[in-house]
Design a protein around this motif. Sequence first.
Motif, PDB file in Angstrom:
ATOM      1  N   LEU A 145       0.860  -1.185   0.000  1.00  0.00           N
ATOM      2  CA  LEU A 145       0.000   0.000   0.000  1.00  0.00           C
ATOM      3  C   LEU A 145       0.893   1.229   0.000  1.00  0.00           C
ATOM      4  O   LEU A 145       1.724   1.413   0.899  1.00  0.00           O
ATOM      5  CB  LEU A 145      -0.902  -0.003   1.235  1.00  0.00           C
ATOM      6  CG  LEU A 145      -1.808   1.220   1.432  1.00  0.00           C
ATOM      7  CD1 LEU A 145      -2.781   1.379   0.266  1.00  0.00           C
ATOM      8  CD2 LEU A 145      -2.572   1.112   2.752  1.00  0.00           C
ATOM      9  N   VAL A 146       0.723   2.068  -1.021  1.00  0.00           N
ATOM     10  CA  VAL A 146       1.545   3.265  -1.199  1.00  0.00           C
ATOM     11  C   VAL A 146       0.646   4.498  -1.178  1.00  0.00           C
ATOM     12  O   VAL A 146      -0.337   4.565  -1.928  1.00  0.00           O
ATOM     13  CB  VAL A 146       2.315   3.207  -2.542  1.00  0.00           C
ATOM     14  CG1 VAL A 146       2.950   4.555  -2.869  1.00  0.00           C
ATOM     15  CG2 VAL A 146       3.367   2.109  -2.503  1.00  0.00           C
ATOM     16  N   PHE A 257      -2.525   3.730  -3.131  1.00  0.00           N
ATOM     17  CA  PHE A 257      -2.557   2.731  -4.198  1.00  0.00           C
ATOM     18  C   PHE A 257      -2.276   1.342  -3.629  1.00  0.00           C
ATOM     19  O   PHE A 257      -1.333   1.164  -2.852  1.00  0.00           O
ATOM     20  CB  PHE A 257      -1.483   3.020  -5.255  1.00  0.00           C
ATOM     21  CG  PHE A 257      -1.660   4.306  -6.016  1.00  0.00           C
ATOM     22  CD1 PHE A 257      -2.916   4.737  -6.396  1.00  0.00           C
ATOM     23  CD2 PHE A 257      -0.547   5.071  -6.353  1.00  0.00           C
ATOM     24  CE1 PHE A 257      -3.073   5.921  -7.107  1.00  0.00           C
ATOM     25  CE2 PHE A 257      -0.694   6.254  -7.074  1.00  0.00           C
ATOM     26  CZ  PHE A 257      -1.959   6.673  -7.444  1.00  0.00           C
ATOM     27  N   TYR A 258      -3.085   0.372  -4.029  1.00  0.00           N
ATOM     28  CA  TYR A 258      -2.704  -1.028  -3.870  1.00  0.00           C
ATOM     29  C   TYR A 258      -1.779  -1.353  -5.042  1.00  0.00           C
ATOM     30  O   TYR A 258      -2.192  -1.319  -6.203  1.00  0.00           O
ATOM     31  CB  TYR A 258      -3.925  -1.941  -3.911  1.00  0.00           C
ATOM     32  CG  TYR A 258      -4.885  -1.766  -2.763  1.00  0.00           C
ATOM     33  CD1 TYR A 258      -4.478  -1.967  -1.447  1.00  0.00           C
ATOM     34  CD2 TYR A 258      -6.220  -1.421  -2.997  1.00  0.00           C
ATOM     35  CE1 TYR A 258      -5.376  -1.831  -0.393  1.00  0.00           C
ATOM     36  CE2 TYR A 258      -7.112  -1.288  -1.942  1.00  0.00           C
ATOM     37  CZ  TYR A 258      -6.686  -1.492  -0.645  1.00  0.00           C
ATOM     38  OH  TYR A 258      -7.582  -1.352   0.395  1.00  0.00           O
ATOM     39  N   MET A 259      -0.524  -1.671  -4.739  1.00  0.00           N
ATOM     40  CA  MET A 259       0.475  -1.891  -5.775  1.00  0.00           C
ATOM     41  C   MET A 259       0.816  -3.375  -5.883  1.00  0.00           C
ATOM     42  O   MET A 259       0.816  -4.107  -4.899  1.00  0.00           O
ATOM     43  CB  MET A 259       1.760  -1.110  -5.451  1.00  0.00           C
ATOM     44  CG  MET A 259       1.574   0.384  -5.272  1.00  0.00           C
ATOM     45  SD  MET A 259       1.087   1.234  -6.789  1.00  0.00           S
ATOM     46  CE  MET A 259       2.547   0.987  -7.803  1.00  0.00           C
ATOM     47  N   GLY A 260       1.110  -3.818  -7.103  1.00  0.00           N
ATOM     48  CA  GLY A 260       1.533  -5.191  -7.322  1.00  0.00           C
ATOM     49  C   GLY A 260       2.460  -5.273  -8.517  1.00  0.00           C
ATOM     50  O   GLY A 260       2.393  -4.445  -9.435  1.00  0.00           O
ATOM     51  N   ASN A 261       3.334  -6.286  -8.518  1.00  0.00           N
ATOM     52  CA  ASN A 261       4.270  -6.437  -9.631  1.00  0.00           C
ATOM     53  C   ASN A 261       3.925  -7.656 -10.471  1.00  0.00           C
ATOM     54  O   ASN A 261       2.867  -8.261 -10.315  1.00  0.00           O
ATOM     55  CB  ASN A 261       5.718  -6.476  -9.130  1.00  0.00           C
ATOM     56  CG  ASN A 261       6.026  -7.711  -8.303  1.00  0.00           C
ATOM     57  OD1 ASN A 261       5.167  -8.557  -8.045  1.00  0.00           O
ATOM     58  ND2 ASN A 261       7.277  -7.825  -7.873  1.00  0.00           N
ATOM     59  N   LEU A 274      -3.035  -1.637  -8.728  1.00  0.00           N
ATOM     60  CA  LEU A 274      -4.087  -2.651  -8.788  1.00  0.00           C
ATOM     61  C   LEU A 274      -5.442  -2.105  -8.334  1.00  0.00           C
ATOM     62  O   LEU A 274      -6.481  -2.693  -8.644  1.00  0.00           O
ATOM     63  CB  LEU A 274      -3.708  -3.851  -7.920  1.00  0.00           C
ATOM     64  CG  LEU A 274      -2.347  -4.498  -8.216  1.00  0.00           C
ATOM     65  CD1 LEU A 274      -2.120  -5.672  -7.292  1.00  0.00           C
ATOM     66  CD2 LEU A 274      -2.266  -4.923  -9.679  1.00  0.00           C
ATOM     67  N   GLY A 275      -5.419  -1.023  -7.605  1.00  0.00           N
ATOM     68  CA  GLY A 275      -6.662  -0.428  -7.116  1.00  0.00           C
ATOM     69  C   GLY A 275      -6.332   0.766  -6.244  1.00  0.00           C
ATOM     70  O   GLY A 275      -5.165   1.035  -5.932  1.00  0.00           O
TER      71      GLY A 275
END
Length: 292
Positions: A145-146, A257-261, A274-275
Motif C-alpha cells: 500500500l503506497v 494505491f494497492y500496488m503489485g508487480n 491494482l486499485g
Amino acid sequence: MEIRGDVRLKQYSLAMRVQGEIAQVLVTVKATPQPSTTYGDTSCVAGIRMDGDKPTWIRLYPIAFRWLDGESQFKKYDVIELEVRRRDSDTRRESYSPTQDSWRVVDNLAPWKPRHAVVGQLEPTTTCELMKDASADGSAPSLGLVYPTDIDRLEFEPHPPWTSDQLTKMQDRIDKESTALIPMSGSIPSILKAPQFKVRYRYRCASASCGGHQGRILDWELTSLQNRLRYEGKDVQAGVASKFVDQMFAPERQAGFYMGNFELAARRGKFSVLGVYWPRKSEAVLPQPALF
C-alpha cells in the motif's frame, strides 16, 4: 528406519501443498480480466489474509470470475474463507492458488472505518522501496500500500483490440462449455470486451529521492467504468478522471494505491496500480487500545 527432521519437513510441506489450507481474506483488489488459454479469461484477486497472527498480503490466481455463478461471486471488501495452496511456479511470497468453488463470503466491511481497522494494520511503503527491493530479490514483497504525495496527471493510451490468438482462446472456452455434457460453469459469458484506454497515473511516492512514477491502473473497476461511459455515450477520459482523480483524491480523502508487480522474473521491479484505497481522513484512524 528413522526419518530425518529435514525429510519430515519436506514431506509435511508437500502434504500441505496437496491438501491446501483454509485462509480468511479481505478482498481489496479485483484486477481486470485477461484472455486465458485454460480459462477463456481470468482475473487476479488480492487482499489481506486475516487468519494468521497478524494481517498479511495474499494474491489469489487464477479465478475465472466472469464464469462464476452469481452466488459464487464476491465483491471488494468482502471477507471470504477458502482453501488455498502455494503456487510453486510463482516465487512471489504472497501468491496462492485457490481451490475452485471453495470460497464462501462470511462478511462485508462497510466504508471506511471497519475496512481501515484491517487495512491500517499493514505498514505502508513507497513505490521506490518496492521497486528497489523486488529488483534485488525475487522473493521481496510484491504487494503493498503506497500513499502518493501528489498526483501529477492521468495518461491515456488507446487499448489495442484483442489479437486473433486472444480471441481464439476466449472463443475456444465458450465453445467447449457450450457443447459439454456437464459444463464446468453454470453460465457462459460473452467474449470479453477490451477497454478503450490503458490508463496510467503519473505521481510521486513518499520517498525523499522520488523522481516520479508511472503506474498503469489494472483495476477491474476502471474497465467497468470505461464500458459504462462508452455505452452511455459520455466522454470516457473525462469520466475516468472525475472518478480516479477528483473523487478518489479529493482533499478530504487519504487515498493510496494497492500496488503489485509481475510474475515474470525479468519484470519483478515493475509495479502497477491494482486499485485505489480512498477512505476519508476522519475514518482512516485506527481505534486506540483501552488503557487499564
